[in-house]
Write a protein that holds these residues in place. Structure first.
Motif, short mmCIF file in Angstrom:
data_model
loop_
_atom_site.label_atom_id
_atom_site.label_comp_id
_atom_site.label_asym_id
_atom_site.label_seq_id
_atom_site.Cartn_x
_atom_site.Cartn_y
_atom_site.Cartn_z
N GLU A 10 0.60 -1.34 -0.05
CA GLU A 10 -0.15 0.12 -0.09
C GLU A 10 0.76 1.44 0.03
N VAL A 11 1.99 1.15 -0.79
CA VAL A 11 2.88 2.60 -0.72
C VAL A 11 2.37 2.86 -2.39
N ASP A 12 1.96 4.26 -2.29
CA ASP A 12 1.56 4.88 -3.71
C ASP A 12 2.76 5.10 -4.49
N PRO A 13 2.67 4.48 -5.83
CA PRO A 13 3.44 4.70 -6.81
C PRO A 13 3.32 5.90 -7.42
N ASN A 14 4.30 6.61 -8.02
CA ASN A 14 4.29 7.86 -8.80
C ASN A 14 4.45 7.63 -10.13
N SER A 15 4.79 8.62 -10.80
CA SER A 15 4.63 8.68 -12.67
C SER A 15 5.99 8.02 -12.96
N VAL A 16 7.16 8.31 -12.11
CA VAL A 16 8.18 7.76 -12.33
C VAL A 16 8.34 6.12 -12.10
N THR A 17 7.70 5.92 -11.27
CA THR A 17 7.53 4.25 -10.86
C THR A 17 6.84 3.79 -11.86
N LEU A 18 5.65 4.25 -12.59
CA LEU A 18 5.01 3.51 -13.77
C LEU A 18 5.77 3.78 -14.86
N TYR A 19 6.53 4.86 -15.14
CA TYR A 19 7.27 4.75 -16.24
C TYR A 19 8.18 3.53 -16.53
N SER A 20 8.90 3.15 -15.00
CA SER A 20 9.99 2.08 -15.13
C SER A 20 9.14 0.78 -15.35
N VAL A 21 7.95 0.67 -14.69
CA VAL A 21 7.26 -0.60 -14.93
C VAL A 21 6.66 -0.86 -16.22
N LEU A 22 6.36 0.25 -16.79
CA LEU A 22 5.92 0.05 -18.08
C LEU A 22 6.86 -0.35 -19.10
N TYR A 70 3.87 12.74 -18.42
CA TYR A 70 5.03 12.13 -18.19
C TYR A 70 5.12 10.61 -18.58
N ILE A 71 4.07 9.85 -18.38
CA ILE A 71 3.95 8.38 -18.77
C ILE A 71 3.45 8.12 -20.40
N ALA A 72 3.16 9.14 -20.81
CA ALA A 72 2.78 8.77 -22.37
C ALA A 72 3.86 8.11 -23.04
N PRO A 73 5.02 8.44 -23.05
CA PRO A 73 5.93 7.89 -23.95
C PRO A 73 6.16 6.53 -23.63
N ALA A 74 6.11 6.34 -22.30
CA ALA A 74 6.40 4.76 -21.77
C ALA A 74 5.02 3.81 -22.12
N VAL A 75 3.85 4.43 -22.08
CA VAL A 75 2.63 3.73 -22.57
C VAL A 75 2.74 3.39 -24.08
N VAL A 76 3.10 4.26 -24.85
CA VAL A 76 3.28 4.23 -26.19
C VAL A 76 4.28 3.26 -26.64
#
Length: 785
Positions: free
Chosen positions: A297-309, A339-345
């Motif tokens: 239950e630690v909240d990820p941020n956009s940097v976290t999701l960028y790496s995970v994607l 921020y995360i759009a390039p990672a999603v793409v």
């Protein structure tokens, strides 16, 4: 001022401050007293209303330097940097005395906006005002020069400081590290410690980031040991920096130990660990760590999701990638896709879900142009040229301006001859929109050169005012690859005699040009120059030199260079084998091949091609058959060039029936090169009967190779088959083909001369033709007698 302090302290909201402002206006206290005006300016800015503070300032008739200073400082707080600089210019133009209180704020504005020109002028005013020894101003100057990339100027300011405190040392260290001069930054840190200063956590973050950038594990452990000895508190920022340092240095074990004892409620620690696993290629563990993070239950941020994607994309896990994408949408993390759009793409593209990637772009619209440009580049780099061009067209239709990177990538996608028309359209768009830069221009030069339009490439090259080494290299390569090697050498001479910058690529291109022309003396001269430039022990250069000396006839020099190469690549071995083959040294070819295999390097198709070519030149039929069959042992399937070489070998040796049987057994459709080798063998051995027998096979061949038609026509003509010769020539003309005129090259007095049949425009042509005429008349007179 003290009489107003209780009033302003009572203001806890923008509404109460506005009420106080009204009260002061009614009582007339804001007309002539600068103190409440200055406090109002400051209070409005603190409460997030810089526009109100500006209106208060404008209403006061006689602002002094202090009031200007407060207004400028407030605008810097609110990140209105250009406005802060404008108010400084206004202060100077009002001829109001500029107090030293103003300078630090303006310097911070210059640093933040990257306005080095104003910063330099301000530095001169500071020196003129005699306040350049003020500690706060000196530190602000250090920051300004460091943040604008002028580290040398920052070092000069630092060296002239009479008193250096911890802030000054920290600033100079971080300036070096942030400008990627890490070694110098760490040296300054060492000097700081030797001078008796104990660094704080801010300084240590810069030092740790410097070690991470270098990737030196030994130094990383030394810095971590220093932190432990000094018992510095590894707070969230410094702790994450140390953890990241270990991951960048490849020591995930130490990173995991730090992570185990870190505060598991810190988003930064989890993110650093996930990024570290990604960096090490351990994408499964990155996803597992993210799952644990969510479970904790630690909240990820956009940097976290960028790496995970990125992990999902590299593993091709489309289901997990979609889950992470939906997780981001549900949690409202980066809702505007900033921020995360390039990672999603990228994730959808790497999973080959192009439609999903493009849907994301349509949702993003023009809010994140980076994502559009990114996907265009991804398509182009992965060989999906038509999608790249389609997406670029869509961007233009939606009035989304592609950047130079996207344009250059799209141009690169048009380097195949069939897409040249699209490349020309992009070129037209660039000219209309005036968005061209050097990166785009170099891509245009490459595209036109690779498509055979070297004249168009040269026009673009000539229009570049300040040509970089990349532009020169692109043009030299373009000329070399299009058979204009002499012009490529002339271009290299322009670089050299104008003392322009050169690199390994420049020398590679001109060596290739010398190799194409057989220009030995020029090649030796270039070899000497690259040694004087300090380019030694470069594998690519050495391999190119072997090829050049081999083709230019100096086999001894080629052997000498080959022997000096310590870590020989397969290309180096292949070049030496080819050089021996050109000189008919079949024993040396076979010996070198055996040495290569014994050294542990497996041959590829090019190596076997060179061996077969050598066998063909020397008439070594049995050896040629042996090495052609040996390809199967190394799991290499013969291509059309291998078969053409074998057929040429057999045909030249007179084994025409065997050559024909092999052609009919080829598992793919034989091309004009293979059939041409057989036809040439028939011409050598005057076997027109075989040509007549295979006439039906020859008629079915469709090719753009004018050499094939010319050879077949000449064979028919030599045998008196004039009608067949005429039909062959007619078929070539009907296909829109024209025989490329041959030319000869000769080197005299270190100069290369090129001329073709009937050519009267080369240097000395008139004298040569006069001599030939005289010689012809003399021969006729002798014959008549």
């Amino acid at each position: 001022m003290t009489q107003y302090m209780p009033l302003f302290r009572s203001c806890t909201s923008l509404r109460s401050l506005t009420q106080l402002h009204s009260h002061l206006l009614v009582t007339g206290r804001l007309r002539h007293d600068p103190q409440p005006v200055t406090k109002l300016i400051e209070s409005y800015s603190f409460m997030g209303s810089p526009l109100s503070s500006r209106l208060v300032f404008e209403a006061f008739p006689y602002p002094d330097s202090f009031m200007y200073g407060v207004l400028i400082k407030c605008h810097v707080w609110c990140q209105f940097l250009e406005d802060a600089i404008d108010f400084y210019h206004r202060l100077v133009s009002d001829r109001t005395h500029v107090s030293k209180f103003v300078f630090p704020s303006v310097l911070r504005a210059c640093a933040g906006s990257g306005n080095l020109a104003v910063g330099r002028k301000l530095h001169a005013r500071i020196i003129k005002a005699g306040v350049d020894d003020d500690a706060v101003i000196e530190t602000s100057l250090l920051c300004m020069y460091g943040e604008t990339g002028r580290v040398d100027d920052a070092k000069k300011v630092f060296d002239e400081m009479t008193v250096r405190d911890i802030v000054a040392w920290s600033t100079i260290v971080s300036s070096y590290v942030e400008n990627l001069q890490v070694t110098e930054g760490l040296e300054m840190f060492r000097c700081m410690v030797e001078d008796g200063f104990d660094p704080d956590s801010v300084t240590m973050i810069s030092v740790v980031e410097g070690c991470a950038e270098l990737g030196c594990l030994k130094m990383a452990r030394s810095v971590h040991g220093y932190l432990t000895r000094k018992m510095l508190d590894l707070g969230e920022s410094l702790g994450n920096s140390v953890l990241t340092m270990y991951t960048k240095c490849g020591d995930l074990f130490s990173a995991e130990k730090l992570f185990a004892i870190a505060d598991n409620n810190l988003t930064g620690s989890w993110t650093s660990m996930i990024s570290g696993y990604n960096r090490a290629g351990r994408f499964e563990e990155a996803l597992t760590t993210f799952a644990s993070m969510v479970k904790t239950e630690v909240d990820p941020n956009s940097v976290t999701l960028y790496s995970v994607l990125g992990s999902c994309g590299m593993l091709g896990r489309i289901r997990d990638g979609k889950s992470v994408h939906c997780f981001a949408l549900r949690r409202g993390i980066d809702p505007e896709y900033e921020y995360i759009a390039p990672a999603v793409v990228q994730m959808y593209t790497e999973c080959r879900r192009f439609c999903d990637a493009e849907k994301v772009l349509l949702n993003v619209g023009d809010r994140n142009i980076v994502s559009w440009n990114f996907l265009v580049s991804l398509y182009a780099q992965n060989g999906i040229e038509t999608r790249a061009l389609s997406l670029l067209r869509q961007m233009v239709t939606l009035r989304i301006t592609p950047d130079s990177f996207a344009l250059a990538s799209s141009i690169s996608a048009c380097e195949g001859g069939s897409l040249i028309s699209h490349g020309k359209q992009i070129h037209g768009h660039i000219m209309r929109t005036c968005v061209s830069d050097e990166f785009v221009q170099n891509s245009l030069i490459n595209m036109y050169s690779k498509c055979g339009f070297v004249d168009s490439a040269y026009i673009i090259f000539n229009r570049i005012r300040r040509k970089s080494v990349v532009a020169w290299n692109s043009m030299i390569w373009g000329l070399t690859q299009n058979g204009n090697s002499l012009e490529a050498i002339n271009l290299f001479d322009r670089i050299y005699y104008n003392c322009l910058k050169m690199n390994q690529v420049t020398f590679l291109a001109v060596i290739q040009a010398c190799s194409n022309l057989g220009y030995l003396e020029k090649g030796k001269w270039v070899h000497h120059k690259l040694i004087s430039y300090g380019i030694n022990n470069d594998l690519y250069i050495d391999t190119a030199l072997i090829d050049m000396y081999g083709k230019c006839g100096d086999l001894v020099m080629a052997e000498n260079i080959f022997r000096t190469i310590s870590g020989k690549s397969i290309v180096s071995w292949s070049s030496m084998i080819n050089s021996y083959g050109i000189h008919g040294r079949i024993e040396s070819v076979i010996s070198t091949f055996k040495q290569m295999v014994d050294s542990g390097i497996e041959p590829n198709g090019i190596v076997f091609m060179n061996i077969l070519s050598a066998c063909s030149h020397t008439g070594s039929v049995e050896e040629g058959k042996f090495y052609f069959n040996l390809m199967e042992r190394f799991d290499i399937k013969p291509n059309s060039e291998h078969f053409a070489c074998l057929i040429d070998l057999l045909s030249r040796a007179g084994n025409l029936e065997e050559a024909y049987r092999i052609i009919k057994s080829i598992p793919f459709l034989a091309d004009s090169t293979i059939w041409g080798s057989l036809v040439n063998g028939c011409r050598i051995h005057r076997r027109i009967d075989i040509i007549k027998a295979i006439k039906s096979d020859l008629v079915d061949i469709v090719t753009n190779d004018t050499g094939y038609y010319t050879l077949l026509s000449n064979v028919y003509a030599e045998e008196g088959e004039w009608e067949e010769s005429r039909k062959t020539r007619l078929a070539m003309r009907n296909s829109g083909l024209k025989k490329v005129p041959g030319y000869s090259i000769i080197e005299i007095d270190n100069k290369v001369f090129r001329f073709g049949a009937g050519d009267k425009f080369f240097p000395g042509a008139e004298g040569i033709y006069q001599f030939l005429g005289s010689f012809q008349n003399l021969s006729k007179q002798i014959t008549d007698k």
